[in-house]
Design a protein around this motif. Structure first.
Motif, mmCIF file in Angstrom:
data_model
loop_
_atom_site.group_PDB
_atom_site.id
_atom_site.type_symbol
_atom_site.label_atom_id
_atom_site.label_comp_id
_atom_site.label_asym_id
_atom_site.label_seq_id
_atom_site.Cartn_x
_atom_site.Cartn_y
_atom_site.Cartn_z
ATOM 1 N N ASP A 1 -2.982 13.057 3.032
ATOM 2 C CA ASP A 1 -2.661 13.775 3.905
ATOM 3 C C ASP A 1 -2.293 13.303 5.046
ATOM 4 O OD1 ASP A 1 -3.503 15.206 1.111
ATOM 5 O OD2 ASP A 1 -5.888 15.903 2.259
ATOM 6 N N SER A 2 -0.733 12.008 5.606
ATOM 7 C CA SER A 2 -0.355 11.609 6.296
ATOM 8 C C SER A 2 -0.918 11.540 6.822
ATOM 9 C CB SER A 2 0.438 13.277 6.951
ATOM 10 O OG SER A 2 1.686 14.335 5.747
ATOM 11 N N GLU A 3 -2.189 10.937 7.294
ATOM 12 C CA GLU A 3 -3.137 9.913 8.158
ATOM 13 C C GLU A 3 -3.420 8.644 7.779
ATOM 14 O OE1 GLU A 3 -5.233 11.904 10.286
ATOM 15 O OE2 GLU A 3 -4.411 13.358 10.599
ATOM 16 N N TYR A 4 -3.459 7.640 8.069
ATOM 17 C CA TYR A 4 -3.469 6.190 7.420
ATOM 18 C C TYR A 4 -5.541 6.559 6.916
ATOM 19 C CZ TYR A 4 0.594 4.472 9.382
ATOM 20 O OH TYR A 4 1.759 3.926 8.990
ATOM 21 N N ALA A 5 -5.792 5.858 5.976
ATOM 22 C CA ALA A 5 -6.940 5.462 5.716
ATOM 23 C C ALA A 5 -7.643 4.127 5.561
ATOM 24 C CB ALA A 5 -7.076 6.539 4.260
ATOM 25 N N MET A 6 -8.574 4.587 5.822
ATOM 26 C CA MET A 6 -9.747 3.205 5.055
ATOM 27 C C MET A 6 -10.151 3.180 3.687
ATOM 28 S SD MET A 6 -9.586 1.834 7.996
ATOM 29 C CE MET A 6 -10.530 0.123 7.372
ATOM 30 N N ASP A 7 -10.935 2.049 3.582
ATOM 31 C CA ASP A 7 -10.917 1.910 1.357
ATOM 32 C C ASP A 7 -11.956 3.190 1.377
ATOM 33 O OD1 ASP A 7 -9.395 0.397 1.242
ATOM 34 O OD2 ASP A 7 -10.061 -1.706 1.009
ATOM 35 N N SER B 1 -9.275 13.320 -2.804
ATOM 36 C CA SER B 1 -9.647 14.472 -4.131
ATOM 37 C C SER B 1 -8.905 14.705 -4.621
ATOM 38 C CB SER B 1 -10.194 16.009 -3.171
ATOM 39 O OG SER B 1 -9.060 16.314 -2.229
ATOM 40 N N PRO B 2 -8.800 15.777 -5.709
ATOM 41 C CA PRO B 2 -7.175 15.690 -6.741
ATOM 42 C C PRO B 2 -6.266 16.456 -5.778
ATOM 43 C CG PRO B 2 -9.626 16.535 -7.897
ATOM 44 C CD PRO B 2 -9.874 16.219 -6.477
ATOM 45 N N GLN B 3 -6.623 17.185 -4.531
ATOM 46 C CA GLN B 3 -5.659 18.283 -3.934
ATOM 47 C C GLN B 3 -5.067 16.852 -2.942
ATOM 48 O OE1 GLN B 3 -9.044 19.314 -4.330
ATOM 49 N NE2 GLN B 3 -8.155 20.369 -6.255
ATOM 50 N N ASN B 4 -5.467 15.487 -2.472
ATOM 51 C CA ASN B 4 -4.661 14.456 -1.338
ATOM 52 C C ASN B 4 -3.538 14.055 -1.672
ATOM 53 O OD1 ASN B 4 -7.810 13.228 -1.395
ATOM 54 N ND2 ASN B 4 -7.024 14.461 0.702
ATOM 55 N N GLU B 5 -2.743 14.278 -1.288
ATOM 56 C CA GLU B 5 -0.882 13.317 -1.450
ATOM 57 C C GLU B 5 -0.982 12.288 -0.648
ATOM 58 O OE1 GLU B 5 2.918 14.865 -0.595
ATOM 59 O OE2 GLU B 5 2.397 14.291 0.726
ATOM 60 N N ILE B 6 -1.193 11.211 -1.689
ATOM 61 C CA ILE B 6 -1.454 9.578 -0.939
ATOM 62 C C ILE B 6 -0.081 9.120 -0.962
ATOM 63 C CG2 ILE B 6 -2.448 7.739 -1.669
ATOM 64 C CD1 ILE B 6 -4.369 9.838 -1.499
ATOM 65 N N ALA B 7 0.162 8.095 0.105
ATOM 66 C CA ALA B 7 1.404 7.270 0.084
ATOM 67 C C ALA B 7 0.629 5.824 0.918
ATOM 68 C CB ALA B 7 2.106 7.972 1.896
ATOM 69 N N GLU C 1 -0.977 13.371 -6.470
ATOM 70 C CA GLU C 1 0.095 12.458 -5.689
ATOM 71 C C GLU C 1 -0.186 11.502 -5.071
ATOM 72 O OE1 GLU C 1 4.433 14.087 -5.509
ATOM 73 O OE2 GLU C 1 3.311 15.237 -4.616
ATOM 74 N N ILE C 2 0.671 10.118 -6.011
ATOM 75 C CA ILE C 2 0.573 9.179 -4.785
ATOM 76 C C ILE C 2 2.402 8.651 -4.402
ATOM 77 C CG2 ILE C 2 0.138 6.702 -4.562
ATOM 78 C CD1 ILE C 2 -1.778 7.641 -7.323
ATOM 79 N N LEU C 3 2.826 9.200 -3.042
ATOM 80 C CA LEU C 3 3.701 8.615 -2.390
ATOM 81 C C LEU C 3 4.514 7.229 -2.495
ATOM 82 C CD1 LEU C 3 4.635 11.414 -0.256
ATOM 83 C CD2 LEU C 3 4.922 11.253 -3.032
ATOM 84 N N LEU C 4 5.080 6.534 -3.053
ATOM 85 C CA LEU C 4 5.724 4.859 -3.203
ATOM 86 C C LEU C 4 6.332 4.806 -2.088
ATOM 87 C CD1 LEU C 4 4.592 4.310 -6.772
ATOM 88 C CD2 LEU C 4 3.092 3.741 -5.130
ATOM 89 N N PHE C 5 6.432 3.639 -1.769
ATOM 90 C CA PHE C 5 7.679 3.465 -0.443
ATOM 91 C C PHE C 5 8.100 1.601 -0.873
ATOM 92 C CE2 PHE C 5 5.767 6.974 1.192
ATOM 93 C CZ PHE C 5 6.744 8.109 0.964
ATOM 94 N N GLY C 6 8.840 1.593 -0.356
ATOM 95 C CA GLY C 6 9.437 0.253 -0.374
ATOM 96 C C GLY C 6 9.544 -0.418 -1.367
#
Length: 80
Positions: free
Chosen positions: A55-61, A66-72, A2-7
């Protein structure tokens, strides 16, 4: 995944969340995900920056996904 989108990212895509379809085996890293999104929503390429949280932590490229990750997707912030 799942990808959450803001702004502005929500405005560009037209939804507050997206799901990556099953079988998108090419999405191994955050960088792969950014490329996948940019190919579907070219306006995202025009943003001055685009942070991604996994999963609520900033990530580098190069961060694995994994399919279970939540992305923002976190667009550039303006203010003053």
């Amino acid at each position: 995944m799942e990808i959450l989108l803001f702004g502005i990212t929500r405005e560009i895509v037209g939804h507050s969340a997206l799901r990556v379809p099953p079988g998108e085996e090419t999405l191994h890293t955050v960088g792969d995900l950014k490329n996948w999104l940019a190919s579907r929503y070219p306006e995202l390429k025009k943003l001055s920056s685009l942070a991604v949280a996994v999963d609520s932590e900033y990530a580098m490229d190069d961060q694995p996904l994994s399919p279970q990750n939540e992305i923002a997707l976190i667009p550039p912030v303006s203010g003053g």
